[in-house]
Design an enzyme around this catalytic site. Structure first.
Site, PDB file in Angstrom:
ATOM      1  N   GLY A  70     -14.169 -16.392  -0.886  1.00 44.15           N
ATOM      2  CA  GLY A  70     -12.955 -15.660  -0.572  1.00 44.15           C
ATOM      3  C   GLY A  70     -11.729 -16.165  -1.318  1.00 44.15           C
ATOM      4  N   SER A  71     -11.803 -17.395  -1.830  1.00 39.61           N
ATOM      5  CA  SER A  71     -10.683 -17.951  -2.591  1.00 39.61           C
ATOM      6  C   SER A  71     -10.686 -17.489  -4.038  1.00 39.61           C
ATOM      7  CB  SER A  71     -10.734 -19.487  -2.551  1.00 39.61           C
ATOM      8  OG  SER A  71     -10.633 -19.971  -1.228  1.00 39.61           O
ATOM      9  N   SER A 112      -8.488 -23.143  -3.187  1.00 38.06           N
ATOM     10  CA  SER A 112      -9.491 -23.416  -2.147  1.00 38.06           C
ATOM     11  C   SER A 112      -8.787 -23.249  -0.817  1.00 38.06           C
ATOM     12  CB  SER A 112     -10.061 -24.825  -2.271  1.00 38.06           C
ATOM     13  OG  SER A 112     -10.849 -25.145  -1.123  1.00 38.06           O
ATOM     14  N   SER A 114      -9.712 -23.765   2.270  1.00 37.99           N
ATOM     15  CA  SER A 114      -9.864 -24.936   3.134  1.00 37.99           C
ATOM     16  C   SER A 114      -9.318 -26.196   2.485  1.00 37.99           C
ATOM     17  CB  SER A 114     -11.344 -25.159   3.477  1.00 37.99           C
ATOM     18  OG  SER A 114     -12.062 -25.561   2.315  1.00 37.99           O
ATOM     19  N   THR A 117     -13.490 -27.314  -0.712  1.00 39.29           N
ATOM     20  CA  THR A 117     -14.622 -26.720  -1.434  1.00 39.29           C
ATOM     21  C   THR A 117     -15.050 -27.661  -2.551  1.00 39.29           C
ATOM     22  OG1 THR A 117     -13.636 -24.553  -0.988  1.00 39.29           O
ATOM     23  CG2 THR A 117     -15.431 -24.650  -2.606  1.00 39.29           C
ATOM     24  N   ARG A 164     -12.367 -15.669   3.979  1.00 42.50           N
ATOM     25  CA  ARG A 164     -12.382 -14.280   3.502  1.00 42.50           C
ATOM     26  C   ARG A 164     -11.328 -13.419   4.177  1.00 42.50           C
ATOM     27  NH1 ARG A 164     -16.483 -15.252   7.013  1.00 42.50           N
ATOM     28  NH2 ARG A 164     -17.087 -13.685   8.574  1.00 42.50           N
ATOM     29  N   GLU A 249     -21.241 -11.321   4.549  1.00 45.40           N
ATOM     30  CA  GLU A 249     -20.678 -12.265   5.509  1.00 45.40           C
ATOM     31  C   GLU A 249     -20.358 -11.637   6.863  1.00 45.40           C
ATOM     32  OE1 GLU A 249     -18.168 -15.590   4.117  1.00 45.40           O
ATOM     33  OE2 GLU A 249     -17.948 -14.409   2.280  1.00 45.40           O
ATOM     34  N   HIS A 265     -27.178   1.921 -18.985  1.00 45.00           N
ATOM     35  CA  HIS A 265     -27.937   1.382 -20.113  1.00 45.00           C
ATOM     36  C   HIS A 265     -29.129   0.539 -19.657  1.00 45.00           C
ATOM     37  CE1 HIS A 265     -25.002   2.620 -23.231  1.00 45.00           C
ATOM     38  NE2 HIS A 265     -24.175   2.571 -22.198  1.00 45.00           N
ATOM     39  N   LYS A 359     -24.023 -26.320   3.724  1.00 45.02           N
ATOM     40  CA  LYS A 359     -23.065 -27.385   3.429  1.00 45.02           C
ATOM     41  C   LYS A 359     -23.470 -28.702   4.089  1.00 45.02           C
ATOM     42  CE  LYS A 359     -19.086 -24.329   2.724  1.00 45.02           C
ATOM     43  NZ  LYS A 359     -17.754 -23.907   3.224  1.00 45.02           N
TER      44      LYS A 359
END
Length: 365
Positions: A70-71, A112, A114, A117, A164, A249, A265, A359
């Site tokens: 989201g960043s 970021s 938060s 990240t 987000r 999400e 293509h 994480k």
């Protein structure tokens, strides 16, 4: 009869505010409703930020946005909006490392939400070594600490949101800074139109608006149980990406996306097999009045060529005068669609347990 029964069930669920609250335990609905106001706050945050003297009268050879999830989408959205205006590339970096071209002539937005990240923290260290001009945007965390220790004033935005859902803060603060730096033309009039459009859409798409008059609820009902295949022009590439990631999400639903004219293509030939699986796909064309004329023709012809294979084909159109208003009107609609699809899927749109678990496992390595 079976199809009608499923449809009525979805209609009742998305119109039942009590049912929505039972599923939406983290109150994503309120965050979506607050988005227009958040965008206005993002502009003010950008206006109030004191730019470094080293950035004034600086013309970069490249602007790089470095971030994830989201960043990162801010960079993609800005690139789509000003692609026909600027004379330097605007790129987005989603990695631990940065491209070799980054140097003292590069302006890098390190974002970021938060501030923690790990990929962004890694790329930030590389940007420092290359002596690029840096703007840090974050709500706190390690990135803010590092920036201050390096005598870089971070642009701080409110914390406590799922990343987000902080797009209004992230995008409009960065977009405002680019205008303050005279790197893009003033967008005051277009921004005002965008806020007006978003406010109207807020009323049209809110949970209080019944199914029969709520476009987002109707589209979500059609997408339930299907695999969305998102097609758009390059003008709406970031909006298409945002839609796909919001479906993942918020709705916890898999989807795919591709762009015109590129898909003509290659991917167009994929609409042959396996036939039984193709019937589970529902194609969503994202369209804009500003799409290149030949792209419009390609979309129309492509729809006719693949019409017999998917479960259905939908068209979602931008609305508004300016490109900014048009792109954000469609983005906001798609955000609400992902919310109502989560309700149809009977799953809380806010938690992202698998991302959190990933994480944790990485930390244990």
């Amino acid at each position: 009869m079976h199809f009608i029964k499923k449809r009525n069930c979805s209609m009742k669920r998305t119109d039942n505010l009590k049912s929505i609250r039972k599923i939406d335990l983290s109150d994503m609905a309120s965050l979506l409703s607050d988005f227009p106001q958040q965008c206005e706050e993002g502009v003010k945050i950008g206006q109030d930020y004191k730019l470094s003297s080293s950035l004034k009268n600086f013309t970069p050879s490249v602007i790089l946005f470095s971030g994830l999830g989201g960043s990162a989408i801010t960079g993609d959205l800005i690139a789509d909006l000003v692609r026909e205006e600027v004379k330097f590339p605007i790129l987005t970096n989603r990695d631990y490392t940065i491209p070799n071209f980054v140097n003292e002539k590069t302006l890098v937005f390190v974002i970021s939400y938060s501030g923690n990240t790990e990929e962004t923290l890694s790329s930030y260290q590389e940007v420092l070594k290359r002596k690029a001009k840096i703007i840090v945007i974050s709500s706190g965390g390690k990135l803010t600490e590092l920036a201050r220790s390096n005598k870089i004033l971070p642009l701080g935005i409110p914390g406590g949101f799922p990343p987000r859902t902080a797009l209004g803060f992230l995008f409009f603060s960065a977009f405002t800074l680019l205008q303050k730096l005279n790197l893009i033309k003033d967008r005051g009039k277009e921004t005002k139109e965008t806020f007006s459009s978003l406010s109207k859409l807020k009323e049209e798409l809110s949970p209080d608006m019944p199914f029969e008059r709520n476009q987002a609820k109707k589209i979500a009902e059609k997408l339930k149980g299907k695999i969305p295949i998102i097609y758009a022009s390059n003008r709406l590439s970031a909006v298409a990406m945002r839609f796909q990631t919001q479906l993942a999400e918020n709705s916890k639903q898999f989807s795919s996306r591709n762009l015109f004219p590129e898909m003509n293509h290659n991917e167009i030939m994929g609409w042959n097999n396996p036939i039984s699986s193709l019937k589970k796909f529902l194609v969503v064309f994202l369209k804009d009045a500003g799409d290149f004329p030949r792209v419009k023709s390609r979309m129309k012809i492509t729809q006719s060529l693949i019409a017999d294979y998917p479960a259905g084909i939908l068209e979602l159109n931008t609305r508004g005068e300016s490109v900014l208003s048009r792109n954000f009107s469609l983005l906001y609609l798609c955000d609400w669609i992902s919310f109502y699809l989560a309700i149809c899927n009977q799953i809380d749109p806010t938690p992202v347990e698998r991302i959190t678990l990933l994480k944790k496992k990485l930390k244990n390595l």
